[in-house]
Design an enzyme around this catalytic site. Structure first.
Site, PDB file in Angstrom:
ATOM      1  N   GLU A   7       9.081  40.604 -38.735  1.00 20.17           N
ATOM      2  CA  GLU A   7      10.359  41.308 -38.570  1.00 20.17           C
ATOM      3  C   GLU A   7      10.865  41.773 -39.934  1.00 20.17           C
ATOM      4  O   GLU A   7      10.243  41.540 -40.956  1.00 20.17           O
ATOM      5  CB  GLU A   7      11.411  40.391 -37.922  1.00 20.17           C
ATOM      6  CG  GLU A   7      11.733  40.706 -36.462  1.00 20.17           C
ATOM      7  CD  GLU A   7      12.504  42.005 -36.267  1.00 20.17           C
ATOM      8  OE1 GLU A   7      12.773  42.710 -37.265  1.00 20.17           O
ATOM      9  OE2 GLU A   7      12.818  42.324 -35.121  1.00 20.17           O
ATOM     10  N   ARG A  63      20.242  31.928 -34.205  1.00 23.67           N
ATOM     11  CA  ARG A  63      19.619  32.318 -35.473  1.00 23.67           C
ATOM     12  C   ARG A  63      19.805  33.815 -35.671  1.00 23.67           C
ATOM     13  O   ARG A  63      20.151  34.544 -34.734  1.00 23.67           O
ATOM     14  CB  ARG A  63      18.121  31.996 -35.470  1.00 23.67           C
ATOM     15  CG  ARG A  63      17.311  32.781 -34.426  1.00 23.67           C
ATOM     16  CD  ARG A  63      15.827  32.700 -34.728  1.00 23.67           C
ATOM     17  NE  ARG A  63      14.967  33.324 -33.735  1.00 23.67           N
ATOM     18  CZ  ARG A  63      14.656  34.614 -33.690  1.00 23.67           C
ATOM     19  NH1 ARG A  63      15.188  35.443 -34.572  1.00 23.67           N
ATOM     20  NH2 ARG A  63      13.828  35.088 -32.765  1.00 23.67           N
ATOM     21  N   ASP A 100      12.475  47.099 -29.694  1.00 21.22           N
ATOM     22  CA  ASP A 100      12.594  46.086 -30.738  1.00 21.22           C
ATOM     23  C   ASP A 100      13.195  46.764 -31.970  1.00 21.22           C
ATOM     24  O   ASP A 100      14.124  47.550 -31.833  1.00 21.22           O
ATOM     25  CB  ASP A 100      11.238  45.433 -31.006  1.00 21.22           C
ATOM     26  CG  ASP A 100      11.383  44.003 -31.514  1.00 21.22           C
ATOM     27  OD1 ASP A 100      11.867  43.824 -32.643  1.00 21.22           O
ATOM     28  OD2 ASP A 100      11.016  43.050 -30.785  1.00 21.22           O
TER      29      ASP A 100
END
Length: 285
Positions: free
Chosen positions: A12, A93, A192
């Site tokens: 990521e 998170r 995403d």
């Protein structure tokens, strides 16, 4: 097409540092920041989950960690906390994030159980000393990126299969309610990470589809670039002339059979000549 063979469980936070002329990315679940410097692989390890960053100076990054935003010096490895990030909730998170055109930094949070923690996520913005929660009730916030002129932001909640856009004021704060930019549900696609190119097109990594798709500013599908692993997670433009499209991938959730069928899962890819990006803005503290 493979840029780097190091395998990320959940790649990521892809971004190109314009001063260092260097590509960076994270393995969230591996608690690592990766790069390649002068042809050599570099890795920084952390004690917490880390997911995204923006650049403050040549050597200092603002990194989104599990519980806070912190400054990290790439050379000395010194850390300085800037702001707490849901520090009172150990079940969440940080996830996708990116610097905006005004010098702010957007970061999404989510439940650590992903889709099994519906509505637990938010999108926050750090700007000139202020940390503000802007959107709530999200499950897996993603696709955070910004129009070239800074007047619009894009983001998604992956599970809804829609990318949204929202107008921004002169200081980069949202104005009005978000609206649907692209609805991917009819095609069975899951948005995403994303990045905007120099022409204002949105490039979106689509989890499970093994591709990064490009959409015009009005939401029209333009083209898709195939990557060598199915779980594409975050794109970024970099390299000479910002003409290389990088993309992280993941092997999160794959059993042995799935890994065997997707042997490059988790590696980082690069494709040249499909578009041209914009320099990542400096984060203003």
């Amino acid at each position: 097409m493979i840029f780097d063979n190091r395998v990320c469980e959940l790649g990521e936070g892809a971004f190109w540092h314009p001063l260092r002329r260097q590509f960076f990315w994270f393995d969230i679940l591996g608690k690592k920041l990766h790069s390649v410097e002068d042809g050599e692989a570099r890795t920084w390890s952390f004690v917490e989950l880390v997911s995204a960053a923006g650049w403050v100076s040549r050597d200092v990054l603002l990194i989104a960690g599990e519980r806070d935003l912190f400054l990290f010096d790439l050379e000395t490895e010194e850390i300085e906390t800037v702001a707490e990030l849901e520090a009172d909730d150990p079940g969440t998170r940080s996830n996708d994030g990116r610097a905006d055109r005004q010098g702010g930094f957007w970061i999404g949070t989510m439940g650590k159980r992903g889709g099994n923690d519906p509505g637990r996520g938010s999108i926050w913005r750090w700007y000139r000393g202020e940390m503000r929660r802007m959107f709530t009730g999200l499950t897996i916030p993603n696709s955070i990126c910004f129009a070239p002129d800074g007047t619009r932001a894009y983001f998604s909640d992956t599970v809804t299969q829609r990318i949204q856009r929202v107008a921004l004021d002169g200081e980069g704060w949202p104005v009005g309610e978000p609206e649907v930019f692209v609805d991917l549900s009819a095609d069975g696609l899951y948005p995403d990470g994303a990045v905007v190119d120099a022409e204002g097109n949105v490039w979106n990594a689509q989890w499970g589809a093994g591709r990064v798709a490009c959409y015009a500013p009005d939401g029209r599908f333009l083209k898709a670039v195939a990557m060598g692993a199915s779980q594409t997670s975050c794109p970024a433009f970099g390299g000479e002339g910002l003409a290389t499209l990088f993309c992280t991938t993941a092997h999160e959730g794959m059993d042995a059979t799935a890994r065997a069928a997707d042997p490059e899962a988790g590696k980082t890819f690069a494709v040249q000549g499909v578009g041209r990006g914009l320099p990542e803005p400096q984060v203003i503290l």
